[in-house]
Scaffold this active site. Structure first.
Site, PDB file in Angstrom:
ATOM      1  N   THR A  56      36.355  -6.568  44.315  1.00 19.58           N
ATOM      2  CA  THR A  56      35.027  -6.521  43.291  1.00 19.58           C
ATOM      3  C   THR A  56      33.912  -7.242  43.982  1.00 19.58           C
ATOM      4  O   THR A  56      32.997  -6.568  43.978  1.00 19.58           O
ATOM      5  CB  THR A  56      35.520  -7.696  42.191  1.00 19.58           C
ATOM      6  N   GLY A  92      37.732 -19.438  41.656  1.00 18.89           N
ATOM      7  CA  GLY A  92      36.614 -18.579  41.840  1.00 18.89           C
ATOM      8  C   GLY A  92      36.302 -18.437  43.415  1.00 18.89           C
ATOM      9  O   GLY A  92      36.831 -17.255  44.017  1.00 18.89           O
ATOM     10  N   ARG A  93      35.705 -19.206  44.147  1.00 19.52           N
ATOM     11  CA  ARG A  93      35.402 -19.243  45.732  1.00 19.52           C
ATOM     12  C   ARG A  93      35.452 -20.665  46.114  1.00 19.52           C
ATOM     13  O   ARG A  93      35.169 -21.734  45.611  1.00 19.52           O
ATOM     14  CB  ARG A  93      34.105 -18.447  46.023  1.00 19.52           C
ATOM     15  N   ASP A 134      42.871 -21.914  44.555  1.00 18.94           N
ATOM     16  CA  ASP A 134      43.325 -20.856  44.933  1.00 18.94           C
ATOM     17  C   ASP A 134      42.484 -20.420  46.027  1.00 18.94           C
ATOM     18  O   ASP A 134      42.873 -19.253  46.708  1.00 18.94           O
ATOM     19  CB  ASP A 134      43.737 -19.820  43.954  1.00 18.94           C
ATOM     20  N   GLU A 166      38.898 -18.746  54.950  1.00 19.55           N
ATOM     21  CA  GLU A 166      40.221 -18.168  54.399  1.00 19.55           C
ATOM     22  C   GLU A 166      40.332 -16.798  55.517  1.00 19.55           C
ATOM     23  O   GLU A 166      39.501 -16.102  55.703  1.00 19.55           O
ATOM     24  CB  GLU A 166      39.875 -17.259  53.253  1.00 19.55           C
ATOM     25  N   HIS A 186      44.909 -17.955  47.853  1.00 16.72           N
ATOM     26  CA  HIS A 186      44.112 -16.851  47.506  1.00 16.72           C
ATOM     27  C   HIS A 186      44.933 -15.655  46.791  1.00 16.72           C
ATOM     28  O   HIS A 186      44.689 -14.583  47.330  1.00 16.72           O
ATOM     29  CB  HIS A 186      43.290 -16.208  48.537  1.00 16.72           C
ATOM     30  N   ILE A 187      46.018 -16.019  46.025  1.00 19.43           N
ATOM     31  CA  ILE A 187      46.865 -15.018  45.485  1.00 19.43           C
ATOM     32  C   ILE A 187      46.541 -15.078  43.820  1.00 19.43           C
ATOM     33  O   ILE A 187      47.467 -14.141  43.308  1.00 19.43           O
ATOM     34  CB  ILE A 187      48.333 -14.987  45.720  1.00 19.43           C
ATOM     35  N   ALA A 188      45.714 -15.449  43.318  1.00 23.76           N
ATOM     36  CA  ALA A 188      45.816 -15.576  41.766  1.00 23.76           C
ATOM     37  C   ALA A 188      45.417 -14.120  41.275  1.00 23.76           C
ATOM     38  O   ALA A 188      45.802 -13.632  40.152  1.00 23.76           O
ATOM     39  CB  ALA A 188      44.397 -16.505  41.287  1.00 23.76           C
ATOM     40  N   TRP A 189      44.909 -13.408  42.235  1.00 23.09           N
ATOM     41  CA  TRP A 189      44.559 -11.833  41.774  1.00 23.09           C
ATOM     42  C   TRP A 189      45.716 -10.958  41.909  1.00 23.09           C
ATOM     43  O   TRP A 189      45.487  -9.832  41.315  1.00 23.09           O
ATOM     44  CB  TRP A 189      43.227 -11.477  42.436  1.00 23.09           C
TER      45      TRP A 189
END
Length: 315
Positions: free
Chosen positions: A73, A232-233, A257, A262, A283-286
């Site tokens: 995104t 989010g970030r 997350d 990163e 960073h694996i929520a998505w």
């Protein structure tokens, strides 16, 4: 005309083959370092990138370039102004991971409200095994019902998370931007949202306006024992201030997350803390299987639609 397609960081995509129904050549790289990008996109008509940067010089050096298909995104890795000036179309992926991210945030919230990490640690230390009682009660356990959730970011992820929380009997409010000059209908002023919430969940992109939106001052405004979730970030939260708030008992817990760097090759205070009321995921929520496949399908469709003369998801 045969179109040359180059994939720069295919290791971030599902292990599925591309099937394009137009004449093309396809070159796939698992990952691409910054100093390799220029050579790899030379003569490419379509570039697929997730996080590899495509800058102004890359665009200027490739007048044949027609499409940059971003497999995410966010498009902050693309010089959008240069692309627009060169009439290079940029497409991104939208609304592919709403449920995945919302479920991840909700998972962190309920785990922290019930202090699951602390109890897992106690069992690993054999505290329950040596207890004189049938149960071991070592940390407070709280229900979600009746608690207030403040969500910052009222996009698809935020609204999906709201439905999950409401199903558990939570009161949901949407927080206004920190520096907003007026309060929009259906929103709660930033300071009020921060101070009244039992759980605060962040779903903003990282911009100059949102950077460090949660720092020492905001953490002190939060209810004692409140939970902070950041899917989010990383730059939305001051990480050093967050560690201090957790260590000294201002916060009941935090789930993150995302980090400011990163991958965190240079270390990070959140990773060193080993606190029982902190959950960190990479960073694996998505990244549910379903979201991965939706991303790949939308990416392929974006490319087919562009070649067919009907581009979709144009940035």
């Amino acid at each position: 005309m045969k179109l040359n397609i180059v994939v720069l960081d295919g290791d971030t995509l599902p292990k599925r083959p591309f099937h394009f129904d137009f004449p093309h050549t396809l070159t796939e790289y698992g990952q691409t370092a910054a100093d390799e990008t220029a050579a790899r996109i030379k003569d490419a008509h379509i570039v697929i990138t997730n996080k590899v940067v495509i800058n102004r010089q890359h665009i200027a050096d490739n007048p044949q370039l027609k499409l940059i298909a971003v497999a995410a995104t966010g498009t902050n890795n693309i010089d959008l102004e240069a692309a627009k000036a060169a009439k290079v179309t940029v497409c991104n992926i939208r609304a592919y991971g709403n449920e995945s991210v919302a479920e991840h945030a909700f998972m962190m919230m309920i785990a922290l409200m019930r202090n699951l990490p602390a109890y897992q640690r106690d069992i690993a230390a054999e505290i329950w095994q040596n207890s004189p009682h049938f149960c071991h009660f070592g940390a407070p356990i709280r229900d979600l019902k009746g608690k207030t959730l403040a969500i910052f970011g009222r996009g698809n992820i935020g609204t999906t998370l709201a439905t999950y929380a409401q199903a558990f009997g939570m009161k949901v409010i949407f927080g206004e931007h920190k520096h907003a000059s007026a309060i929009r209908e259906g929103y709660t002023a930033f300071n009020e949202a921060i101070s009244s919430a039992d759980v605060v969940s962040l779903h903003y992109p990282l911009t100059e306006q949102t950077a460090d939106m949660i720092s020492e001052k905001e953490l002190q405004q939060m209810k004692p024992g409140a939970i902070l979730i950041n899917c989010g970030r990383g730059g939305l939260v001051n990480e050093h201030a967050l560690i201090a708030a957790l260590k000294y008992g201002q916060l009941g817990g935090a789930g993150v997350d995302v980090l400011t760097e990163e991958p965190p090759r240079n270390g990070n205070p959140l990773l060193k803390s080993r606190l029982p009321n902190l959950i960190v995921t990479p960073h694996i929520a998505w990244a549910s299987t379903e979201a991965h496949n939706r991303l790949f399908d939308i990416l392929s469709d974006n490319i087919h639609s562009f070649v067919g003369g009907n581009p979709k998801n144009v940035v």
